[in-house]
Motif scaffolding. Structure first.
Motif, mmCIF file in Angstrom:
data_model
loop_
_atom_site.group_PDB
_atom_site.id
_atom_site.type_symbol
_atom_site.label_atom_id
_atom_site.label_comp_id
_atom_site.label_asym_id
_atom_site.label_seq_id
_atom_site.Cartn_x
_atom_site.Cartn_y
_atom_site.Cartn_z
ATOM 1 N N PRO A 60 0.797 -1.234 0.000
ATOM 2 C CA PRO A 60 0.000 0.000 0.000
ATOM 3 C C PRO A 60 0.826 1.280 0.000
ATOM 4 N N ASP A 61 1.980 1.276 0.697
ATOM 5 C CA ASP A 61 2.706 2.552 0.827
ATOM 6 C C ASP A 61 3.602 2.900 -0.366
ATOM 7 N N GLN A 62 3.996 1.906 -1.147
ATOM 8 C CA GLN A 62 4.824 2.131 -2.346
ATOM 9 C C GLN A 62 6.160 2.816 -2.050
ATOM 10 N N LEU A 63 6.604 2.766 -0.780
ATOM 11 C CA LEU A 63 7.859 3.434 -0.425
ATOM 12 C C LEU A 63 9.036 2.808 -1.160
ATOM 13 N N CYS A 64 9.017 1.474 -1.305
ATOM 14 C CA CYS A 64 10.155 0.794 -1.943
ATOM 15 C C CYS A 64 10.277 1.190 -3.417
ATOM 16 N N VAL A 65 9.129 1.450 -4.056
ATOM 17 C CA VAL A 65 9.140 1.825 -5.472
ATOM 18 C C VAL A 65 9.737 3.219 -5.651
ATOM 19 N N HIS A 66 9.533 4.065 -4.640
ATOM 20 C CA HIS A 66 10.035 5.435 -4.740
ATOM 21 C C HIS A 66 11.482 5.580 -4.278
ATOM 22 N N GLN A 67 12.054 4.526 -3.703
ATOM 23 C CA GLN A 67 13.463 4.615 -3.293
ATOM 24 C C GLN A 67 14.345 4.672 -4.530
ATOM 25 N N LYS A 68 15.463 5.373 -4.409
ATOM 26 C CA LYS A 68 16.350 5.498 -5.570
ATOM 27 C C LYS A 68 17.027 4.163 -5.896
ATOM 28 N N ALA A 69 17.487 4.067 -7.136
ATOM 29 C CA ALA A 69 18.192 2.859 -7.563
ATOM 30 C C ALA A 69 19.455 2.694 -6.724
ATOM 31 N N ILE A 70 19.830 1.449 -6.470
ATOM 32 C CA ILE A 70 21.015 1.185 -5.645
ATOM 33 C C ILE A 70 22.096 0.504 -6.484
ATOM 34 N N SER A 71 23.346 0.793 -6.184
ATOM 35 C CA SER A 71 24.442 0.188 -6.933
ATOM 36 C C SER A 71 25.703 0.035 -6.101
#
Length: 101
Positions: A60-71
């Motif tokens: 529901p919160d979609q926080l993970c989708v809004h996190q920046k790409a990681i590398s």
């Protein structure tokens, strides 16, 4: 074309990402290879150009989708509702040289 894949992996300092679901190992994937990973039914992770990004999630919160790409080693994306943790593991060499991009 095995050699093509090998040269990709040795080129640069791509580490890999480790995915855990509910604290259990789900899989480890190379950041050198562009791919899409379905994490159970709730999340979809995209690896592209040496970066991992949560492309879709049913939380529901979609926080993970809004996190920046990681590398970079130590960076992570966490989806709390689905108990999914995606973290970057460095390659052995990268830990020694402390890469500068």
């Amino acid at each position: 074309a095995m050699w093509g894949g090998m040269s990709l992996i040795n080129k640069g300092s791509h580490g890999s990402i480790r995915i855990t679901v509910d604290g259990k190992e789900y899989g480890t994937y190379s950041l050198a290879k562009d791919q899409t990973i379905e994490i159970q039914d709730g999340n979809r992770l995209r690896i592209q150009n040496g970066q991992a990004k949560m492309e879709w999630a049913d939380c529901p919160d979609q926080l993970c989708v809004h996190q920046k790409a990681i590398s970079r080693t130590g960076e992570s994306i966490i989806c709390l509702p689905n108990q999914v943790v995606v973290s970057v593991q460095g390659s052995k060499e990268s830990e020694l040289d402390g890469i500068v991009n």
